[in-house]
Design an enzyme around this catalytic site. Structure first.
Site, PDB file in Angstrom:
ATOM      1  CG  ASP A  45     -16.195 -27.359  24.406  1.00 11.50           C
ATOM      2  OD1 ASP A  45     -16.631 -27.059  23.290  1.00 11.50           O
ATOM      3  OD2 ASP A  45     -16.434 -26.687  25.432  1.00 11.50           O
ATOM      4  CG  ASP A  67      -7.844 -22.680  28.838  1.00 14.18           C
ATOM      5  OD1 ASP A  67      -8.119 -21.941  27.867  1.00 14.18           O
ATOM      6  OD2 ASP A  67      -7.499 -22.234  29.948  1.00 14.18           O
ATOM      7  CB  VAL A  68      -8.196 -22.856  22.731  1.00 14.16           C
ATOM      8  CG1 VAL A  68      -9.001 -24.066  22.301  1.00 14.16           C
ATOM      9  CG2 VAL A  68      -9.103 -21.660  23.004  1.00 14.16           C
ATOM     10  CG  ASN A  94     -15.485 -24.583  15.869  1.00 17.62           C
ATOM     11  OD1 ASN A  94     -16.121 -23.966  15.021  1.00 17.62           O
ATOM     12  ND2 ASN A  94     -16.035 -24.961  17.028  1.00 17.62           N
ATOM     13  CE1 TYR A 159     -16.845 -13.890  16.849  1.00 17.71           C
ATOM     14  CE2 TYR A 159     -17.563 -12.583  14.975  1.00 17.71           C
ATOM     15  CZ  TYR A 159     -17.343 -13.811  15.563  1.00 17.71           C
ATOM     16  OH  TYR A 159     -17.605 -14.962  14.861  1.00 17.71           O
ATOM     17  CE  LYS A 163     -14.144 -15.574  15.082  1.00 14.43           C
ATOM     18  NZ  LYS A 163     -13.671 -16.972  15.225  1.00 14.43           N
ATOM     19  CB  THR A 194     -24.372 -21.492  17.217  1.00 11.54           C
ATOM     20  OG1 THR A 194     -23.627 -20.257  17.193  1.00 11.54           O
ATOM     21  CG2 THR A 194     -24.077 -22.286  15.954  1.00 11.54           C
TER      22      THR A 194
END
Length: 282
Positions: A45, A67-68, A94, A159, A163, A194
């Site tokens: 994360d 850091d993705v 994720n 977003y 996706k 969340t």
């Protein structure tokens, strides 16, 4: 050091799973669920403070700032996992963010950040995992998409776009590597309780999912692989049905259910302030 397993179960049989965005929300609950099923889990994360707290709470020794959006950071994370825990069996991509608002008001930096985290992070992680899995002829890559990747939602245009892309990328990769021993799946949650949905009321007539539900669905995918799973079943059924009705009917129903405003005029911006500040700083 190796990751500690809180409960040894038959399902996991010691398989090694790496989870991005594992410090909170769906990623955290997925790690918790997999540990309970006997998997060996590592989490990454970008929030180092929360990451350390999460690892302590879960009893995980192997974790790292990740850091993705940086392929080298992703590679270093997976190297750490394999050196401390074992050969990577499953990668759960994720990590993701979900700002809301009108397209014309969205800051360019926020737009770019969504594309980088939600889409490029998935692609970078997939490539890094494939380079490790292909020589072994086995592995499973699970990408967290969204039902918003199948059904457009006003207030979430960028977003939704990211996706949609994750859904398409995952399916194309699944077909490309289906004979190489590599499984690909996408998890497509409805809006989940969340931080991502803080300050929003949800769509009328449909409950939000709980992160534990998404965690269980992800764990089930590992044990019984299939191309994708929609969560919840009710929301997933609605999304499927909407593909077979005329556009005007679908849009009219969305209006009745409040879908046109749930992520626009009906958002409590003060309630989302903390989340938005955090993702801007990440």
């Amino acid at each position: 050091m190796s990751a500690q397993v809180s409960k040894v179960g038959q399902a996991g049989r010691g398989k090694v799973v790496a989870i991005t965005g594992g410090a909170r929300g769906i990623g955290y609950e997925t790690a918790k669920e997999l540990l309970a099923r006997g998997y060996r889990v590592a989490i990454g994360d970008i929030d180092e403070v929360r990451l350390k707290e999460a690892a302590l709470e879960l009893g995980i020794d192997t974790y790292a700032r990740l850091d993705v959006t940086d392929s080298e950071s992703f590679g270093a994370f997976l190297d750490l996992v394999e050196s401390e825990v074992g050969d990577l069996d499953v990668l759960v991509n994720n990590a993701g963010i979900m700002p809301t608002g009108h397209v014309h008001e969205e800051e360019d930096a926020v737009t770019r950040r969504q594309v980088e985290i939600n889409l490029l992070g998935v692609i970078f992680g997939t490539k890094q995992a494939l380079n490790r899995m292909l020589p072994r002829g086995r592995g499973h890559i699970i990408n967290t998409a969204s039902l918003a990747g199948e059904l457009p939602m006003p207030g979430l245009a960028t977003y939704c776009g990211t996706k949609h892309a994750v859904v398409g990328f995952t399916e194309a990769a699944r077909q490309e590597y289906r004979k190489a021993g590599i499984q690909f799946s996408s998890v497509r949650p409805t809006f989940t309780n969340t931080e991502l949905v803080s300050g929003t009321a949800g769509v009328k007539g449909f409950r939000n999912a709980e992160p534990e539900e998404i965690a269980r669905a992800t764990a089930d995918l590992i044990e019984k692989p299939k191309p994708f799973v929609r969560v919840t079943k009710v929301a997933g059924g609605m999304v499927t049905a909407m593909k077979f009705v005329p556009r005007r009917v679908a849009e009219g129903l969305a209006t009745v259910l409040g879908g046109e405003n749930v992520f626009l005029d009906d958002v409590d911006q003060e309630a989302r302030k903390g989340y938005l500040e955090r993702i801007r700083q990440s």
